[in-house]
Design a protein around this motif. Structure first.
Motif, short mmCIF file in Angstrom:
data_model
loop_
_atom_site.label_atom_id
_atom_site.label_comp_id
_atom_site.label_asym_id
_atom_site.label_seq_id
_atom_site.Cartn_x
_atom_site.Cartn_y
_atom_site.Cartn_z
N ARG A 148 0.83 -1.21 0.00
CA ARG A 148 0.00 0.00 0.00
C ARG A 148 0.87 1.26 0.00
O ARG A 148 0.62 2.20 -0.74
CB ARG A 148 -0.91 -0.04 1.24
CG ARG A 148 -2.03 0.91 1.24
CD ARG A 148 -3.05 0.55 0.22
NE ARG A 148 -3.11 1.64 -0.71
CZ ARG A 148 -3.54 1.57 -1.96
NH1 ARG A 148 -3.96 0.46 -2.45
NH2 ARG A 148 -3.56 2.61 -2.73
N TYR A 149 1.89 1.27 0.87
CA TYR A 149 2.73 2.46 0.95
C TYR A 149 3.61 2.63 -0.28
O TYR A 149 3.83 3.76 -0.73
CB TYR A 149 3.58 2.45 2.22
CG TYR A 149 2.82 2.99 3.40
CD1 TYR A 149 2.42 4.33 3.41
CD2 TYR A 149 2.45 2.19 4.46
CE1 TYR A 149 1.70 4.85 4.47
CE2 TYR A 149 1.72 2.70 5.52
CZ TYR A 149 1.35 4.03 5.52
OH TYR A 149 0.63 4.55 6.56
N THR A 150 4.10 1.54 -0.85
CA THR A 150 4.91 1.70 -2.06
C THR A 150 4.05 2.12 -3.24
O THR A 150 4.51 2.87 -4.10
CB THR A 150 5.70 0.42 -2.39
OG1 THR A 150 4.81 -0.69 -2.46
CG2 THR A 150 6.76 0.14 -1.35
N PHE A 151 2.81 1.67 -3.28
CA PHE A 151 1.90 2.11 -4.34
C PHE A 151 1.64 3.61 -4.22
O PHE A 151 1.74 4.36 -5.20
CB PHE A 151 0.59 1.34 -4.28
CG PHE A 151 -0.41 1.78 -5.32
CD1 PHE A 151 -0.36 1.25 -6.61
CD2 PHE A 151 -1.38 2.72 -5.03
CE1 PHE A 151 -1.28 1.64 -7.58
CE2 PHE A 151 -2.30 3.12 -5.99
CZ PHE A 151 -2.24 2.59 -7.27
N ASP A 152 1.31 4.07 -3.02
CA ASP A 152 1.01 5.49 -2.81
C ASP A 152 2.23 6.37 -3.04
O ASP A 152 2.11 7.48 -3.58
CB ASP A 152 0.47 5.72 -1.40
CG ASP A 152 -0.92 5.14 -1.21
OD1 ASP A 152 -1.56 4.77 -2.22
OD2 ASP A 152 -1.37 5.02 -0.05
N ALA A 153 3.41 5.89 -2.66
CA ALA A 153 4.62 6.68 -2.81
C ALA A 153 4.99 6.88 -4.28
O ALA A 153 5.56 7.90 -4.65
CB ALA A 153 5.78 6.03 -2.07
N ALA A 154 4.64 5.92 -5.12
CA ALA A 154 5.02 5.99 -6.53
C ALA A 154 3.80 6.14 -7.44
O ALA A 154 3.79 5.65 -8.55
CB ALA A 154 5.80 4.73 -6.90
N ILE A 155 2.80 6.85 -6.98
CA ILE A 155 1.52 6.91 -7.68
C ILE A 155 1.66 7.41 -9.12
O ILE A 155 0.93 6.98 -10.00
CB ILE A 155 0.49 7.76 -6.89
CG1 ILE A 155 -0.93 7.55 -7.43
CG2 ILE A 155 0.86 9.22 -6.91
CD1 ILE A 155 -1.52 6.23 -7.13
N ASN A 156 2.58 8.28 -9.40
CA ASN A 156 2.74 8.81 -10.76
C ASN A 156 3.91 8.20 -11.51
O ASN A 156 4.42 8.78 -12.46
CB ASN A 156 2.91 10.34 -10.72
CG ASN A 156 1.63 11.03 -10.36
OD1 ASN A 156 0.55 10.60 -10.77
ND2 ASN A 156 1.72 12.08 -9.57
N HIS A 157 4.35 7.04 -11.09
CA HIS A 157 5.51 6.40 -11.70
C HIS A 157 5.16 4.93 -11.95
O HIS A 157 4.36 4.35 -11.22
CB HIS A 157 6.70 6.51 -10.74
CG HIS A 157 8.00 6.08 -11.33
ND1 HIS A 157 8.40 4.77 -11.32
CD2 HIS A 157 8.97 6.77 -11.98
CE1 HIS A 157 9.58 4.67 -11.92
NE2 HIS A 157 9.94 5.87 -12.33
N PRO A 158 5.74 4.31 -12.96
CA PRO A 158 5.47 2.88 -13.19
C PRO A 158 5.81 1.99 -12.00
O PRO A 158 5.29 0.88 -11.89
CB PRO A 158 6.33 2.54 -14.41
CG PRO A 158 6.54 3.83 -15.12
CD PRO A 158 6.56 4.88 -14.04
#
Length: 197
Positions: A148-158
Motif C-alpha cells: 500500500r505504501y509503495t503504491f502510494d509513494a510511486a503513484i505517478n511512476h510505473p
C-alpha cells in the motif's frame, strides 16, 4: 472489416508488450518480495508466540487485531486529503489545488477499496484456518501494508506496479487459501464448526 480487426489486435499486442516492458520488472519484483516474505514468515513466525485459538471467533478476533496495521494506510490517506485541503483551501479554486485534491481523493478511494477487499479476505481466511497456520495473518498484513505504501509513494511512476502487485498477492493469497480451505474438506464441514465460543 477483417483488416480493421487485425489492425486492432496488432495494436493490442503492441500495447500489452509495451506495458509489460515498462511494468514487467516491477511485477516480478513484487512477486519476488511477496514470495520471499511469505517464505520468511512460514519459517520464522512459528518461533513467535502465536496463540492456539480453537474457536473461529477467536481466530477472527486475532485477525482483526492485525487490521490496525493496515488501518495506518487509511489514516495516512485521510491526512493527505486534509493536508491538501489545508494548503489550498477546503474547496480549491485554482487548477493546481484542484489537481492535488483530486489526486489525493483518488488515492483515498483506492486505499479504501484495497483495505476493505483485503480485510474481508483476511477475516474469511482466519475463520477457516487451523490455529497452527495463523502465522499467515501477520505475514499477509505485512505484505499488504508494504504494498500500500509503495503504491502510494510511486503513484505517478510505473514503480507503483510493485505496490499494486504486493497488494494483489496479499489479497488473492488470502482469498485463494480461504476458498481452498472451504472446499477441500467440504463446504459444510468448514461452516458448521464456526462457533462463537
Amino acid at each position: 472489416m477483417a483488416q480493421s480487426s487485425t489492425s486492432r489486435s496488432g495494436d493490442t499486442v503492441r500495447t500489452i508488450e509495451s506495458e509489460l516492458q515498462r511494468n514487467g520488472p516491477y511485477i516480478l519484483a513484487g512477486l519476488g518480495v511477496s514470495g520471499g516474505l511469505l517464505l520468511l514468515a512460514n519459517r520464522n513466525i512459528p518461533a513467535m508466540s502465536i496463540p492456539i485459538l480453537s474457536s473461529a471467533a477467536d481466530r477472527v478476533a486475532y485477525a482483526l487485531r492485525w487490521t490496525g496495521l493496515e488501518g495506518i494506510s487509511m489514516v495516512t490517506a485521510v491526512w493527505c486529503v486534509i493536508g491538501v485541503r489545508a494548503k489550498y483551501g477546503v474547496e480549491p479554486t485554482g487548477p493546481e489545488g484542484n489537481h492535488h485534491l483530486q489526486m489525493t481523493q483518488r488515492i483515498l478511494t483506492n486505499t479504501t477499496e484495497s483495505f476493505l477487499t483485503f480485510t474481508a479476505a483476511k477475516l474469511a481466511l482466519a475463520s477457516v484456518l487451523e490455529s497452527n497456520n495463523l502465522r499467515l495473518i501477520p505475514a499477509l498484513s505485512t505484505i499488504f501494508i508494504i504494498g500500500r505504501y509503495t503504491f502510494d509513494a510511486a503513484i505517478n511512476h510505473p514503480a507503483r506496479t510493485f505496490g499494486y502487485t504486493l497488494n494483489a498477492v496479499a489479497t488473492f493469497t488470502a482469498y485463494g487459501l480461504f476458498l481452498y480451505k472451504l472446499f477441500s474438506s467440504g463446504l459444510h464441514s468448514n461452516l458448521l464448526p464456526f462457533s462463537l465460543r
